[in-house]
Design a protein around this motif. Structure first.
Motif, mmCIF file in Angstrom:
data_model
loop_
_atom_site.group_PDB
_atom_site.id
_atom_site.type_symbol
_atom_site.label_atom_id
_atom_site.label_comp_id
_atom_site.label_asym_id
_atom_site.label_seq_id
_atom_site.Cartn_x
_atom_site.Cartn_y
_atom_site.Cartn_z
ATOM 1 N N THR A 30 0.785 -1.108 -0.204
ATOM 2 C CA THR A 30 0.127 -0.064 -0.074
ATOM 3 C C THR A 30 0.990 1.390 -0.052
ATOM 4 O OG1 THR A 30 -1.951 0.980 1.045
ATOM 5 C CG2 THR A 30 -0.438 0.227 2.336
ATOM 6 N N ASN A 253 -14.665 6.689 6.829
ATOM 7 C CA ASN A 253 -14.107 7.295 5.471
ATOM 8 C C ASN A 253 -14.501 8.584 5.137
ATOM 9 O OD1 ASN A 253 -13.645 7.531 2.602
ATOM 10 N ND2 ASN A 253 -13.444 5.263 2.595
ATOM 11 N N ASN A 280 -10.636 4.379 11.626
ATOM 12 C CA ASN A 280 -12.089 3.667 12.189
ATOM 13 C C ASN A 280 -11.760 3.197 13.581
ATOM 14 O OD1 ASN A 280 -14.488 2.498 12.420
ATOM 15 N ND2 ASN A 280 -14.631 1.717 10.288
HETATM 16 O O1 UT7 Z 1 -17.220 1.231 9.817
HETATM 17 C C1 UT7 Z 1 -18.167 0.839 8.748
HETATM 18 C C2 UT7 Z 1 -17.669 -0.286 7.957
HETATM 19 N N1 UT7 Z 1 -16.614 0.126 6.829
HETATM 20 C C3 UT7 Z 1 -16.666 1.258 6.064
HETATM 21 O O2 UT7 Z 1 -17.525 1.982 5.917
HETATM 22 C C4 UT7 Z 1 -15.775 1.136 5.010
HETATM 23 C C5 UT7 Z 1 -16.380 1.092 3.427
HETATM 24 N N2 UT7 Z 1 -15.427 0.969 2.524
HETATM 25 C C6 UT7 Z 1 -14.546 1.687 2.280
HETATM 26 O O3 UT7 Z 1 -14.311 2.728 2.757
HETATM 27 C C7 UT7 Z 1 -13.955 1.617 0.818
HETATM 28 O O4 UT7 Z 1 -14.555 0.645 0.107
HETATM 29 C C8 UT7 Z 1 -12.538 1.181 1.025
HETATM 30 C C9 UT7 Z 1 -11.408 2.314 1.562
HETATM 31 C C10 UT7 Z 1 -12.097 -0.211 1.739
HETATM 32 C C11 UT7 Z 1 -11.942 0.753 -0.478
HETATM 33 O O5 UT7 Z 1 -11.784 2.249 -1.399
HETATM 34 P P1 UT7 Z 1 -12.615 1.713 -2.675
HETATM 35 O O6 UT7 Z 1 -12.642 3.043 -3.489
HETATM 36 O O7 UT7 Z 1 -13.946 1.310 -2.677
HETATM 37 O O8 UT7 Z 1 -11.629 0.812 -3.436
HETATM 38 P P2 UT7 Z 1 -11.977 -0.760 -4.043
HETATM 39 O O9 UT7 Z 1 -12.436 -1.447 -3.024
HETATM 40 O O10 UT7 Z 1 -12.855 -0.570 -5.271
HETATM 41 O O11 UT7 Z 1 -10.398 -1.090 -4.498
HETATM 42 C C12 UT7 Z 1 -9.739 -0.350 -5.545
HETATM 43 C C13 UT7 Z 1 -8.505 -1.055 -5.576
HETATM 44 C C14 UT7 Z 1 -8.286 -2.598 -5.758
HETATM 45 O O12 UT7 Z 1 -7.278 -2.861 -6.613
HETATM 46 P P3 UT7 Z 1 -8.012 -3.352 -8.246
HETATM 47 O O13 UT7 Z 1 -8.687 -4.604 -7.848
HETATM 48 O O14 UT7 Z 1 -8.671 -2.089 -8.651
HETATM 49 O O15 UT7 Z 1 -6.825 -3.668 -8.964
HETATM 50 C C15 UT7 Z 1 -8.027 -3.162 -4.370
HETATM 51 O O16 UT7 Z 1 -7.134 -4.200 -4.380
HETATM 52 O O17 UT7 Z 1 -7.631 -0.579 -4.676
HETATM 53 C C16 UT7 Z 1 -6.895 -1.950 -4.115
HETATM 54 N N3 UT7 Z 1 -6.652 -1.764 -2.833
HETATM 55 C C17 UT7 Z 1 -5.423 -1.009 -2.319
HETATM 56 N N4 UT7 Z 1 -4.580 -0.756 -2.779
HETATM 57 C C18 UT7 Z 1 -3.460 -0.121 -2.108
HETATM 58 C C19 UT7 Z 1 -7.528 -2.059 -1.610
HETATM 59 N N5 UT7 Z 1 -6.740 -1.772 -0.608
HETATM 60 C C20 UT7 Z 1 -5.495 -1.271 -0.852
HETATM 61 C C21 UT7 Z 1 -4.623 -0.702 -0.293
HETATM 62 N N6 UT7 Z 1 -3.628 -0.100 -0.892
HETATM 63 N N7 UT7 Z 1 -4.526 -0.480 1.184
#
Ligand code: UT7
Length: 323
Positions: A30, A253, A280
């Motif tokens: 990350t 978030n 969080n």
């Molecule tokens: O407390 C209540 C419950 N929790 C929440 O409310 C959290 C809700 N969700 C979120 O905050 C967001 O969905 C996240 C921050 C977890 C993720 O953000 P996103 O914009 O929804 O990203 P995504 O899940 O669509 O992932 C985008 C990409 C993926 O790669 P590919 O498949 O596009 O190649 C992930 O593998 O980002 C990748 N990814 C990361 N990259 C770098 C996921 N985690 C990371 C990371 N660092 N830590």
């Protein structure tokens, strides 16, 4: 005479150890910029090896009790929201009660994950507003770091440890105006720890004792449900969006928070944001943010505060508070 439950003191506590995004980039794939852009988080606090949920809860509670100007012995109810209880039993609330020396009244834990504090506040409010309890301690305390898979970049960058607390007092003046709680267990698998007590064996054998989340699905649902539940709170009180002085949201978030603020037509200077500093912290996040804003003299007596949260279960809820 109509009784209400008013907040008369707030307190919070974060463990000393800070873990930055750059620290995490050394253990998972990350970057600081990815975490900041997608979540707004810069750092989180993590407990020491010998520090437990009750320790965090005790610090936060003592600060809230001191701010309330009362003696701990006056507390006649403890409702503690946590996902990370120290023991199977007794409840963390009972452990806390012993530490504070306020034995005799009821003390129990509430499990609604990130919505836990809103649930706990709602339950305690009912005890106080019906005259059953005179001074209630409501706590959100978590050591979420203990249920994280530190090799999973999807989850380990998001969470942190901490505790927050408020003291409620029975009053003729309105305090908590209304609370609104919801749940839908059909979504349980989108955000969960698959192992527990009763079904421990299979999950632990499969190595699934940690938080698992379908982040993008949770994100969409969180935006939708928090948008609905803030409007529900306003409608229940015949208040307009412009009547809200402060939004104190669950700090999961920054993009989710911004979406709710937009729904309310609020500018971000009226939103208490602490997600950058501690990520969080689940049930602890709202009382941590509330206490920060009170101690910074941002939130003042008589102002109207809207709190809202969404979490595993799914659970979600809101409360309108006259401070
Ligand atoms: O407390 C209540 C419950 N929790 C929440 O409310 C959290 C809700 N969700 C979120 O905050 C967001 O969905 C996240 C921050 C977890 C993720 O953000 P996103 O914009 O929804 O990203 P995504 O899940 O669509 O992932 C985008 C990409 C993926 O790669 P590919 O498949 O596009 O190649 C992930 O593998 O980002 C990748 N990814 C990361 N990259 C770098 C996921 N985690 C990371 C990371 N660092 N830590």
């Amino acid at each position: 005479m109509t009784l209400h439950a008013r907040i008369i003191g707030t307190g919070s506590y974060l463990p000393e150890k800070i873990v930055t995004n750059d620290d995490l980039a050394k253990i998972v794939d990350t970057t600081d910029s990815w975490i900041q852009e997608r979540t707004g988080i810069k750092q989180r606090h993590i407990v020491a090896d010998d520090e437990f949920t009750v320790d965090l809860a005790e610090h936060a509670s003592r600060r809230a009790i001191e701010a309330a100007g009362i003696d701990a012995s006056e507390i006649d109810l403890i409702v503690l929201a946590t996902t990370t209880a120290d023991q199977v039993f007794p409840s963390t609330a009972c452990l806390l009660q012993s530490r504070l020396g306020c034995q005799g009244g009821p003390a129990f834990d509430i499990q609604a994950v990130c919505t836990g504090f809103v649930y706990a506040l709602s339950v305690a409010e009912k005890f106080v507003a019906t005259g059953t309890s005179k001074k209630a301690l409501v706590v959100g305390a978590e050591t979420f770091s203990r249920i994280l898979d530190w090799t999973d970049r999807n989850t380990c960058v998001l969470f942190g440890d901490g505790a927050g607390a408020v003291v409620l007092e029975a009053s003729e003046e309105p305090g908590i105006l209304s609370t609104h709680l919801h749940a839908n267990g059909d979504y349980s698998k989108l955000l969960h720890v698959p192992s527990g007590v009763s079904n421990n064996l299979a999950a632990v054998q499969e190595g699934r004792a940690y938080v698992e989340m379908e982040g993008s699905d949770v994100f969409k649902m969180a935006v939708k449900k928090m948008g609905e539940v803030v409007i529900e709170a306003l409608d229940a009180n015949n208040l307009a969006k412009s009547d809200v002085d402060w939004l104190v949201p669950h700090q999961a978030n920054q993009r989710i928070i911004a979406a709710t603020a937009k729904k309310l037509g609020m500018t971000m200077d009226k939103v208490v944001l602490t997600v950058a500093e501690h990520g969080n912290t689940s049930a602890a996040s709202i009382p941590l943010a509330l206490d920060a804003a009170v101690r910074q003299n941002r939130i003042k007596a008589g102002e109207t505060i809207l709190i809202e949260a969404f979490g595993g279960g799914f659970t979600w809820g809101s409360a309108l508070i006259r401070y």
